[in-house]
Design an enzyme around this catalytic site. Structure first.
Site, PDB file in Angstrom:
ATOM      1  N   LYS A  64       0.852  -1.183   0.000  1.00 28.63           N
ATOM      2  CA  LYS A  64       0.000   0.000   0.000  1.00 28.63           C
ATOM      3  C   LYS A  64       0.891   1.236   0.000  1.00 28.63           C
ATOM      4  O   LYS A  64       1.945   1.241   0.639  1.00 28.63           O
ATOM      5  CB  LYS A  64      -0.879  -0.034   1.267  1.00 28.63           C
ATOM      6  CG  LYS A  64      -1.934   1.057   1.349  1.00 28.63           C
ATOM      7  CD  LYS A  64      -2.811   0.851   2.582  1.00 28.63           C
ATOM      8  CE  LYS A  64      -3.908   1.885   2.701  1.00 28.63           C
ATOM      9  NZ  LYS A  64      -4.760   1.662   3.899  1.00 28.63           N
ATOM     10  N   SER A  89      -9.679   1.647   3.024  1.00 27.65           N
ATOM     11  CA  SER A  89      -8.794   2.411   2.169  1.00 27.65           C
ATOM     12  C   SER A  89      -7.758   1.559   1.434  1.00 27.65           C
ATOM     13  O   SER A  89      -7.200   2.024   0.445  1.00 27.65           O
ATOM     14  CB  SER A  89      -8.083   3.480   2.993  1.00 27.65           C
ATOM     15  OG  SER A  89      -7.217   2.880   3.933  1.00 27.65           O
ATOM     16  N   SER A 122      -9.769  -0.767   7.243  1.00 26.39           N
ATOM     17  CA  SER A 122      -9.186  -0.544   5.912  1.00 26.39           C
ATOM     18  C   SER A 122      -8.458  -1.729   5.287  1.00 26.39           C
ATOM     19  O   SER A 122      -8.091  -1.675   4.116  1.00 26.39           O
ATOM     20  CB  SER A 122      -8.245   0.655   5.948  1.00 26.39           C
ATOM     21  OG  SER A 122      -8.996   1.846   5.897  1.00 26.39           O
TER      22      SER A 122
END
Lengths: 95, 492
Positions: free
Chosen positions: B79, B154, B178
């Protein structure tokens, strides 16, 4: 209304954000809706509850105050928008 | 089983037995990424050259008859809020568009030492604030099961990339769901470890008391293998907990006999879609048939978790994001004086949701309102934590849906508060610092549904065992999107 447009402008100033007139009205609406929702918390009597500073049994971490290798100066400055003589350069502060 | 779809253990065997080289393997995934990206856009950066160089290192070791680690030579992606030395780390924000970290996050370093091959950085909601990846400052990511839907967020890029078999595994971060919510929306396994089990050093901070890094994988076994590498105490993170790290694979046992599973009724309340509920009720039956003792229970303060979370997370975000001032790194706007530079850089650099949360957090921390909002939320946090402690005196694991709905359509959710409500089942876990895993439990309207399991602090082992047993006795995790069937058929 808990928060007025004037409050929102003040909040923006301290948050270092600039808002258009349209933003001010949108954020005022958002913050009022959000805070109305958060007022749900007031229903609960928490006078005898300790606030959770942390949720795991962690302790303060101490270490010897010794000098160790750290990031090279050039690397620390490598992402800076403006550099001069090995320092971060910024626009004037005092007008 | 074809290459793109293989487990980490299977890929390791191929490499060890010299049936394929790490270079060939990496090229195969890079080719698949090139094909899949126009529809998905999971990646913000693809690091082809760096990846091939790293793969070559492994190949030299294998050629030299040296032993290789279990993840060595296997591609993966991170990420884009996890720092990677010399590789852009943007947090999907314009304000960090040109930021190239001078150091690695601890998890990056550990994965590097383990010999994994970083193929790129993954899309996300800006600064991890959002539940759809539509808040990315660059572009949205699509859900591999339906390109017209969001992958969740996210860590949407991480979940989509694993679900689309662009990488064998990825890391994400979880502040209020997330990792688990996008894992549920994309039909993969997402693990949020106990707060303090994985170092946050080099994870760009959103809400420091809630953030935790974890793996997104195709299977529970893969999750355990990645956790083995990334977990552990780190002196560089003062909230990292010194604990004895077990070998998590020892918990991969197909057995839940006599395991006590609690089903909190508050997680089946308002907002839960009937088609999701049906899938979760079926999962409960699976556990019962396997000999687990499943019983309803109650976590009475759950309705207060969501408002408390948004106050705490926004307060911490407003404080953490004060560092973006255009001085040391990040975007700097042209300005006459210093204050104007701060304000204009932040105004032009941050997106709407980030600004909303900074404003809310600044308000919650401001004098006169601190006790009514922030301090009150911290007290609620104590009550939430105690609710879980109470439940865990009776149960080994708690079970719930990961999300109340399946993945939203792109552009469907425009009201921020309505979106926050979608995180209602994942948020309480972060407030209590507990470990939790989401795994594929079935489908509703052709879209994946996630089952969430919650454990005591540092009880990742029992979570993995419960998850592994469910997986071994169901087929949901084996399904892949139709367009991928073709792609994985042609490889190897």
């Amino acid at each position: 209304m808990k928060i007025t447009e004037k409050d929102v402008e003040q909040l923006a100033t301290v948050s270092r954000l600039e808002l258009t007139a349209e933003d001010v009205s949108a954020y005022t609406k958002y913050l009022n809706t959000a805070l109305d929702y958060m007022d749900k918390l007031k229903k609960l009597d928490t006078s005898k509850v300790e606030p959770a500073q942390q949720v795991l049994p962690v302790k303060n971490v101490f270490r010897e105050d010794t000098v160790e290798a750290s990031l090279e100066k050039e690397l620390a400055l490598a992402n800076a928008p403006e550099v001069e003589e090995g320092s971060f350069k910024v626009p004037r502060i005092v007008l | 089983m074809k290459l793109l779809n293989m487990s980490l253990a299977a890929l390791h065997r191929l490499l060890k037995e010299k049936k394929i080289s790490s270079t060939e393997l990496t090229k195969e995934f890079l080719r698949h990424i090139q094909k899949a990206e126009p529809n998905l856009r999971s990646f913000l950066t693809i690091t082809e050259e760096i990846a091939l160089r790293k793969a070559e290192e492994t190949d030299k070791k294998i050629a030299g008859q040296q032993p290789i680690g279990i993840l060595e030579g296997i591609p993966m992606a991170l990420k884009d809020n996890i720092c990677t030395e010399g590789i852009p780390t943007t947090c999907a924000s314009r304000i960090l568009e040109n930021f190239v970290p001078p150091y690695d996050a601890t998890v990056t370093e550990k994965l590097k030492e383990a010999g994994t091959v970083l193929v790129g950085k993954l899309n996300m909601d800006e600064f991890a604030m959002g539940s759809t990846t539509e808040n990315s400052g660059f572009y949205p990511t699509a859900n591999p099961w339906d390109f017209a839907r969001v992958p969740g967020g996210s860590s949407g890029g991480s979940a989509a990339a694993v679900a689309a078999r662009e990488v064998p595994f990825a890391l994400g971060s979880d502040t209020g769901g997330s990792i688990r919510q996008p894992a549920a929306f994309c039909g993969v396994v997402g693990l949020k470890p106990t707060y303090g089990a994985v170092s946050r050093y080099g994870l760009v901070a959103f809400a420091s008391s809630l953030d935790q890094i974890g793996p997104l994988t195709k299977t529970v076994e893969d999750s355990a293998l990645v956790l083995n590498i990334i977990a552990g105490h780190d002196p560089k993170d003062s909230t990292s907990v010194p604990f004895i790290k077990p070998d998590y694979t020892q918990y991969l046992e197909n057995n839940v006999k006599d395991m006590k599973i609690g089903v909190p009724r508050e997680f089946f309340a308002q907002g839960l879609k009937p088609e999701v509920q049906t899938v979760i009720e079926e999962a409960v039956r699976v556990y019962e048939q396997l000999g687990a003792q499943v019983e309803e229970c109650s976590l009475p303060h759950m309705e207060y978790a969501l408002p408390a979370y948004y106050l705490i997370a926004s307060a911490e975000c407003s404080s953490n994001l004060a560092r973006y001032d255009g001085v040391r790194y990040g975007y700097r706007a042209k300005a006459e004086d210093m204050i104007d530079m701060f304000t204009t850089s932040r105004t032009e650099g941050f997106g709407q949701e980030v600004k909303r949360r900074i404003m809310l957090g600044t308000y919650a921390l401001s004098s006169g309102y601190y006790d009514a909002y922030y301090a009150k939320a911290q007290k609620i946090r104590t009550l939430i934590k105690e609710d879980f402690e109470q439940a865990f005196t009776k149960f080994d694991v708690l079970l719930s849906p990961t999300t109340p709905t399946i993945a939203y359509r792109l552009g469907e959710k425009t009201d921020p508060l309505a979106l926050y409500l979608g995180d209602v089942y994942t948020i309480p876990i972060n407030l209590a610092g507990l470990p939790s895993i989401s795994l594929p439990a079935g489908f509703a309207d052709g879209m994946p549904v996630g089952l969430q399991l919650i454990g005591k602090h540092f009880a990742e082992g029992i979570l993995l065992r419960a998850a592994y047993t469910f997986e071994q006795n169901t087929e949901h995790h084996k399904k892949i999107p139709a367009w991928l069937e073709e792609a994985s058929k042609n490889v190897f």
